[in-house]
Design a protein around this motif. Structure first.
Motif, short mmCIF file in Angstrom:
data_model
loop_
_atom_site.label_atom_id
_atom_site.label_comp_id
_atom_site.label_asym_id
_atom_site.label_seq_id
_atom_site.Cartn_x
_atom_site.Cartn_y
_atom_site.Cartn_z
N ARG A 45 0.82 -1.21 0.00
CA ARG A 45 0.00 0.00 0.00
C ARG A 45 0.86 1.26 0.00
NH1 ARG A 45 -2.81 -0.82 4.32
NH2 ARG A 45 -4.50 -1.97 3.33
N GLU A 46 2.07 1.17 0.49
CA GLU A 46 2.95 2.34 0.51
C GLU A 46 3.23 2.87 -0.90
OE1 GLU A 46 5.60 -1.32 0.38
OE2 GLU A 46 3.79 -0.69 1.46
N HIS A 47 3.17 1.99 -1.90
CA HIS A 47 3.39 2.43 -3.28
C HIS A 47 2.27 3.37 -3.74
CE1 HIS A 47 6.69 -0.30 -3.52
NE2 HIS A 47 5.94 -1.38 -3.49
N LEU A 48 1.05 3.08 -3.31
CA LEU A 48 -0.08 3.94 -3.66
C LEU A 48 -0.04 5.22 -2.84
CD1 LEU A 48 -2.72 4.29 -5.25
CD2 LEU A 48 -3.89 3.04 -3.43
N ASP A 49 0.29 5.10 -1.57
CA ASP A 49 0.33 6.28 -0.70
C ASP A 49 1.38 7.29 -1.16
OD1 ASP A 49 -1.61 5.08 0.83
OD2 ASP A 49 -0.22 4.33 2.36
N VAL A 55 -4.15 9.55 -10.04
CA VAL A 55 -3.51 8.28 -10.36
C VAL A 55 -4.55 7.32 -10.94
CG1 VAL A 55 -3.89 7.43 -8.00
CG2 VAL A 55 -2.14 6.36 -9.42
N VAL A 56 -4.11 6.55 -11.93
CA VAL A 56 -4.92 5.47 -12.47
C VAL A 56 -4.41 4.17 -11.87
CG1 VAL A 56 -5.53 4.16 -14.54
CG2 VAL A 56 -5.45 6.66 -14.63
N THR A 57 -5.30 3.37 -11.31
CA THR A 57 -4.91 2.05 -10.83
C THR A 57 -5.58 1.01 -11.72
OG1 THR A 57 -6.73 2.02 -9.20
CG2 THR A 57 -4.58 2.82 -8.46
N VAL A 58 -4.89 -0.10 -11.92
CA VAL A 58 -5.43 -1.19 -12.74
C VAL A 58 -5.25 -2.51 -12.00
CG1 VAL A 58 -4.99 -0.01 -14.95
CG2 VAL A 58 -3.24 -1.52 -13.98
N SER A 59 -6.14 -3.44 -12.25
CA SER A 59 -6.00 -4.77 -11.65
C SER A 59 -6.71 -5.79 -12.51
CB SER A 59 -6.56 -4.81 -10.22
OG SER A 59 -7.98 -4.80 -10.24
N PRO A 161 0.50 8.74 -13.37
CA PRO A 161 1.07 7.39 -13.24
C PRO A 161 -0.02 6.32 -13.17
CG PRO A 161 1.15 8.52 -11.14
CD PRO A 161 0.67 9.53 -12.13
N VAL A 162 0.39 5.11 -13.48
CA VAL A 162 -0.46 3.93 -13.33
C VAL A 162 0.12 3.08 -12.21
CG1 VAL A 162 -1.36 1.83 -14.42
CG2 VAL A 162 -1.13 3.93 -15.76
N VAL A 163 -0.72 2.73 -11.24
CA VAL A 163 -0.30 1.82 -10.17
C VAL A 163 -0.95 0.47 -10.42
CG1 VAL A 163 -0.42 1.32 -7.70
CG2 VAL A 163 0.06 3.64 -8.48
N PRO A 164 -0.18 -0.54 -10.81
CA PRO A 164 -0.75 -1.87 -11.02
C PRO A 164 -1.07 -2.56 -9.70
CG PRO A 164 1.35 -1.59 -12.18
CD PRO A 164 1.24 -0.51 -11.17
N MET A 165 -2.18 -3.27 -9.67
CA MET A 165 -2.57 -4.09 -8.52
C MET A 165 -2.88 -5.49 -9.02
SD MET A 165 -5.21 -1.58 -6.48
CE MET A 165 -4.72 0.02 -5.84
N PRO A 187 4.76 -0.84 -7.45
CA PRO A 187 5.23 0.55 -7.64
C PRO A 187 4.60 1.18 -8.88
CG PRO A 187 7.06 -0.91 -7.13
CD PRO A 187 5.87 -1.79 -7.37
N PRO A 188 4.46 2.49 -8.87
CA PRO A 188 3.84 3.17 -10.01
C PRO A 188 4.69 3.07 -11.27
CG PRO A 188 4.72 4.78 -8.45
CD PRO A 188 4.82 3.43 -7.80
#
Length: 224
Positions: A45-49, A55-59, A161-165, A187-188
């Motif tokens: 979670r620190e990568h998102l924080d 930010v765009v997140t994808v999973s 940035p894109v944060v992959p999940m 990491p982003p």
């Protein structure tokens, strides 16, 4: 996504006050439900924080609740989850989707303009947008399916940035009806430009990082 009617002289908010409160309360409930019932565990979670601004997140899309579980990892801000338009018309779930700040995926040119305007406003305000690049839900299938380009194209175009999940499953204990769920936040990955080649490169980079997590967890595939 419910919108508050702007009054003269005021900057319209992204979401109504009621929807914002509903989101915060619902996220706390959904996170607790995931931890207790589904054994949800989150790492990274620190990568998102650490990402400031939009930010765009994808999973991958492997469970009915993985959208709220992903959006619930934001702290001090909120994330809109993209959703198929038909989900907004479901008898009960439609109400929840609407008031959980979801963004309906566009089907027509007019809807596309509205979608892009809302997406830009969310990101410009420093909030998050969560996208399932696989498109459709396949329950408990953690093998990555082909990705669509949309999330990565918007990230490149808007310079966010894109944060992959990655959702994976652990070995199922004897007392659980389903395997425990793991959410790994990576990491982003930042766009290098806005050309089509940059979009493809960002997609490939995110997918490679996500696939590495899937391969690492393959030895503890879900059993039930």
């Amino acid at each position: 996504m419910s919108a508050e009617v702007p009054r003269e002289g005021r900057t319209p908010r992204l979401w109504s006050r009621a929807d914002a409160v509903f989101f915060d309360v619902a996220m706390a409930i959904v996170r607790g439900y995931g931890y207790v019932v589904h054994g949800l565990r989150v790492t990274g979670r620190e990568h998102l924080d650490a990402v400031g601004g939009g930010v765009v997140t994808v999973s991958n899309h492997v469970h009915y609740l993985d959208g709220p579980w992903a959006a619930g990892q934001f702290r001090g801000r909120r994330a809109a989850v993209t959703s198929q338009p038909e989900n907004f018309r479901l008898p009960v779930a439609g109400f929840l989707v609407t008031h959980l700040l979801a963004l309906a995926l566009p089907r027509t040119p007019g809807e596309l303009r509205t979608f892009e305007e809302r997406l830009r406003r969310v990101l410009d305000a420093g909030q998050g947008v969560h996208v399932f690049p696989e498109g459709e839900l396949v329950m408990y299938d953690t093998a990555l399916r082909p990705f669509r380009r949309g999330a990565f194209a918007y990230a490149c175009r808007l310079g966010v940035p894109v944060v992959p999940m990655v959702f994976t499953y652990g070995a199922r204990p004897w007392w659980r009806p389903r395997p425990p769920i793991r959410l790994t936040i990576l990491p982003p990955e930042r766009p290098r430009g806005a050309a089509p080649a940059d979009v493809a490169e960002l997609l490939a980079r995110c997918r490679a990082a996500m696939d590495a997590v899937v391969r690492e967890r393959r030895g503890v595939a879900a059993r039930w």
